[in-house]
Design a protein around this motif. Structure first.
Motif, short mmCIF file in Angstrom:
data_model
loop_
_atom_site.label_atom_id
_atom_site.label_comp_id
_atom_site.label_asym_id
_atom_site.label_seq_id
_atom_site.Cartn_x
_atom_site.Cartn_y
_atom_site.Cartn_z
N ARG A 19 -9.41 1.18 7.58
CA ARG A 19 -8.82 2.01 8.65
C ARG A 19 -9.44 1.66 10.00
NH1 ARG A 19 -9.93 6.28 4.78
NH2 ARG A 19 -8.04 6.67 3.54
N ALA A 20 -10.74 1.43 10.00
CA ALA A 20 -11.41 1.08 11.25
C ALA A 20 -10.92 -0.25 11.79
CB ALA A 20 -12.92 1.03 11.02
N ALA A 21 -10.45 -1.12 10.90
CA ALA A 21 -9.90 -2.41 11.32
C ALA A 21 -8.46 -2.30 11.80
CB ALA A 21 -9.97 -3.41 10.16
N GLY A 22 -7.89 -1.08 11.74
CA GLY A 22 -6.55 -0.85 12.29
C GLY A 22 -5.43 -0.82 11.27
N LEU A 23 -5.74 -0.83 9.98
CA LEU A 23 -4.70 -0.81 8.97
C LEU A 23 -4.09 0.59 8.84
CD1 LEU A 23 -6.23 -3.47 8.25
CD2 LEU A 23 -5.59 -3.04 5.87
N THR A 24 -2.81 0.64 8.57
CA THR A 24 -2.14 1.91 8.31
C THR A 24 -2.52 2.42 6.93
OG1 THR A 24 -0.19 0.93 7.27
CG2 THR A 24 -0.17 1.11 9.69
N GLU A 25 -2.18 3.69 6.65
CA GLU A 25 -2.51 4.25 5.35
C GLU A 25 -1.82 3.47 4.22
OE1 GLU A 25 -4.77 6.53 4.43
OE2 GLU A 25 -5.37 6.37 6.52
N ALA A 26 -0.55 3.08 4.45
CA ALA A 26 0.16 2.32 3.42
C ALA A 26 -0.47 0.94 3.23
CB ALA A 26 1.63 2.18 3.78
N GLN A 27 -0.96 0.34 4.30
CA GLN A 27 -1.62 -0.96 4.18
C GLN A 27 -2.95 -0.83 3.46
OE1 GLN A 27 -1.68 -1.99 8.33
NE2 GLN A 27 0.29 -3.04 8.26
N VAL A 28 -3.69 0.24 3.74
CA VAL A 28 -4.95 0.48 3.04
C VAL A 28 -4.68 0.65 1.55
CG1 VAL A 28 -6.83 2.15 2.70
CG2 VAL A 28 -6.13 1.49 5.03
N GLU A 29 -3.68 1.44 1.22
CA GLU A 29 -3.33 1.64 -0.18
C GLU A 29 -2.87 0.32 -0.81
OE1 GLU A 29 -2.66 3.07 -3.91
OE2 GLU A 29 -3.80 3.97 -2.26
N GLY A 30 -2.17 -0.49 -0.04
CA GLY A 30 -1.71 -1.78 -0.55
C GLY A 30 -2.85 -2.69 -0.94
N VAL A 31 -3.91 -2.69 -0.13
CA VAL A 31 -5.08 -3.52 -0.42
C VAL A 31 -5.88 -2.96 -1.60
CG1 VAL A 31 -7.29 -4.35 0.48
CG2 VAL A 31 -5.25 -4.39 1.93
N LEU A 32 -6.22 -1.70 -1.53
CA LEU A 32 -7.07 -1.11 -2.57
C LEU A 32 -6.34 -0.98 -3.90
CD1 LEU A 32 -8.90 1.66 -0.51
CD2 LEU A 32 -9.70 -0.65 -1.09
N GLY A 33 -5.03 -0.75 -3.84
CA GLY A 33 -4.26 -0.62 -5.07
C GLY A 33 -4.26 -1.87 -5.91
N MET A 34 -4.39 -3.04 -5.26
CA MET A 34 -4.40 -4.29 -6.01
C MET A 34 -5.61 -4.35 -6.95
SD MET A 34 -3.02 -7.26 -3.42
CE MET A 34 -4.08 -6.86 -2.02
N SER A 35 -6.75 -3.82 -6.49
CA SER A 35 -7.93 -3.78 -7.36
C SER A 35 -7.85 -2.63 -8.35
CB SER A 35 -9.19 -3.64 -6.50
OG SER A 35 -9.40 -4.79 -5.71
N ARG A 36 -7.45 -1.47 -7.88
CA ARG A 36 -7.40 -0.30 -8.74
C ARG A 36 -6.48 -0.52 -9.94
NH1 ARG A 36 -4.66 3.30 -5.68
NH2 ARG A 36 -6.39 3.36 -4.22
N GLY A 37 -5.36 -1.21 -9.72
CA GLY A 37 -4.40 -1.41 -10.79
C GLY A 37 -4.94 -2.23 -11.95
N GLN A 38 -5.97 -3.03 -11.69
CA GLN A 38 -6.49 -3.90 -12.74
C GLN A 38 -7.32 -3.15 -13.79
OE1 GLN A 38 -8.11 -7.77 -11.65
NE2 GLN A 38 -7.58 -7.36 -9.53
N LEU A 39 -7.80 -1.98 -13.44
CA LEU A 39 -8.68 -1.25 -14.35
C LEU A 39 -7.91 -0.78 -15.58
CD1 LEU A 39 -10.67 0.80 -11.71
CD2 LEU A 39 -11.29 -1.38 -12.77
N GLY A 40 -8.33 -1.23 -16.73
CA GLY A 40 -7.66 -0.86 -17.97
C GLY A 40 -6.35 -1.57 -18.20
N PHE A 41 -6.05 -2.59 -17.39
CA PHE A 41 -4.76 -3.28 -17.48
C PHE A 41 -4.89 -4.55 -18.31
CE2 PHE A 41 -2.00 -6.62 -15.62
CZ PHE A 41 -0.77 -6.06 -15.88
N THR A 42 -3.91 -4.79 -19.18
CA THR A 42 -3.85 -6.01 -19.97
C THR A 42 -2.67 -6.85 -19.48
OG1 THR A 42 -4.77 -4.93 -21.93
CG2 THR A 42 -3.60 -7.02 -22.26
N PRO A 43 -2.93 -8.01 -18.88
CA PRO A 43 -1.83 -8.83 -18.34
C PRO A 43 -0.84 -9.27 -19.42
CG PRO A 43 -3.95 -9.57 -17.48
CD PRO A 43 -4.24 -8.60 -18.60
N GLU A 44 0.40 -9.37 -19.03
CA GLU A 44 1.44 -9.85 -19.93
C GLU A 44 1.22 -11.31 -20.29
OE1 GLU A 44 5.89 -8.81 -19.55
OE2 GLU A 44 5.68 -10.73 -18.52
N ASN A 45 0.79 -12.09 -19.32
CA ASN A 45 0.59 -13.53 -19.53
C ASN A 45 -0.87 -13.79 -19.86
OD1 ASN A 45 2.82 -13.31 -17.12
ND2 ASN A 45 3.31 -14.91 -18.59
N GLN A 46 -1.14 -14.01 -21.14
CA GLN A 46 -2.50 -14.25 -21.59
C GLN A 46 -2.92 -15.69 -21.32
OE1 GLN A 46 -4.64 -11.71 -23.21
NE2 GLN A 46 -3.11 -10.66 -21.95
#
Length: 290
Positions: A238-265
């Motif tokens: 946020r301090a770097a000027g990102l919007t809330e949706a952009q912040v969520e876009g960045v952090l969500g990429m990491s958060r989504g990996q937790l407990g996730f099993t990729p389709e392509n092994q």
């Protein structure tokens, strides 16, 4: 065979163009500014100037195409997912209008989840849009690009590698050049049909402590991992000027990996050769030497 390449000056697209030219092809490149193309490509490519978000430009570039390499480029939209979907709709419109028979799409691990992966949700939506065109489509489900480390040079100079992911979390890291190799091979092949996905996962999965050790050995300095709280990372964005949706876009990429099993092994098809150590020696060591 007419092969169209989008983002031909990017880290992957430029490699795709180089390999197609070396294979004897004269690819069509859709580029916003032709002046950014490697001068060595003049006369070796058919150049269409235009933005990937300009539907008329994409339709013009893909007229008569036998294959399309499509990338959803970053858009700068306040909502990055909406921006990627806008690009995906442009691609799907051009593929349908010109009946492009084959498409290779640069997607990502996590796109198969369709939601909960931040920006990557937009790539999942683009997969669905391309699937609905009736074309033969291969989605390249790519791992985490080595080149993302180039965005953290100051932190690396200070001996710190930051992440919001748990230290024990493993994920695939890949050289974008290897993605280009896989993409070019797929574009040149004419006998594949249907809709499929293909992992492009680098040589092995890595934890961030392993990344710190490998990169540290390559650049000649010790690196420590700083596991940041997501709230602290969000405040920095946020301090770097990102919007809330952009912040969520960045952090969500990491958060989504937790407990996730990729389709392509990971297997023979999804494993690519370039190691993080070799890449870091070639690309990071010169930049961190001073």
């Amino acid at each position: 065979m007419k092969i169209v390449v989008t983002t031909p000056t990017g880290r992957v697209g430029s490699r795709v163009v180089q390999l197609l030219v070396q294979a004897g092809m004269q690819p069509t490149v859709l580029v916003r500014d032709a002046g950014r193309l490697d001068p060595a490509l003049i006369g070796r490519c058919d150049v269409v100037e235009g933005d990937s978000g300009d539907e008329r430009a994409v339709i013009r570039a893909t007229l008569g195409a036998d294959a399309l390499y499509w990338v959803d480029p970053p858009t700068g939209d306040d909502d990055p997912v909406a921006g990627y979907l806008r690009m995906g709709r442009t691609a799907a419109s051009a593929v349908s209008t010109n009946a492009v028979p084959r498409v290779v799409f640069q997607s990502s691990v996590g796109a198969e989840a369709r939601s909960g992966f931040g920006e990557i949700d937009g790539l999942g939506g683009t997969e669905e849009l391309l699937n609905a065109t009736g074309a033969h489509v291969t989605h390249l489900r790519c791992g985490y690009f080595f080149t993302n480390l180039l965005m953290d040079l100051e932190s690396l100079r200070a001996g710190v590698l930051s992440t919001t992911l748990p230290a024990e979390h493993q994920m695939p890291w890949v050289d974008p050049r290897d993605v280009g190799d896989v993409a070019a091979a797929r574009l040149l092949a004419r006998d594949w049909t249907g809709v499929s996905t293909l992992g492009v996962l680098g040589p092995r999965d890595l934890t961030f402590p392993e990344v710190a050790r490998i990169v540290g050995e390559a650049v000649g300095r010790e690196l420590v991992v700083d596991q940041m709280a997501e709230g602290d990372a969000a405040a920095g964005l946020r301090a770097a000027g990102l919007t809330e949706a952009q912040v969520e876009g960045v952090l969500g990429m990491s958060r989504g990996q937790l407990g996730f099993t990729p389709e392509n092994q990971r297997n023979y098809l999804s494993t690519t050769p370039t190691t993080l150590g070799a890449w870091a020696w070639e690309n990071l060591r010169p930049l961190l030497a001073t």
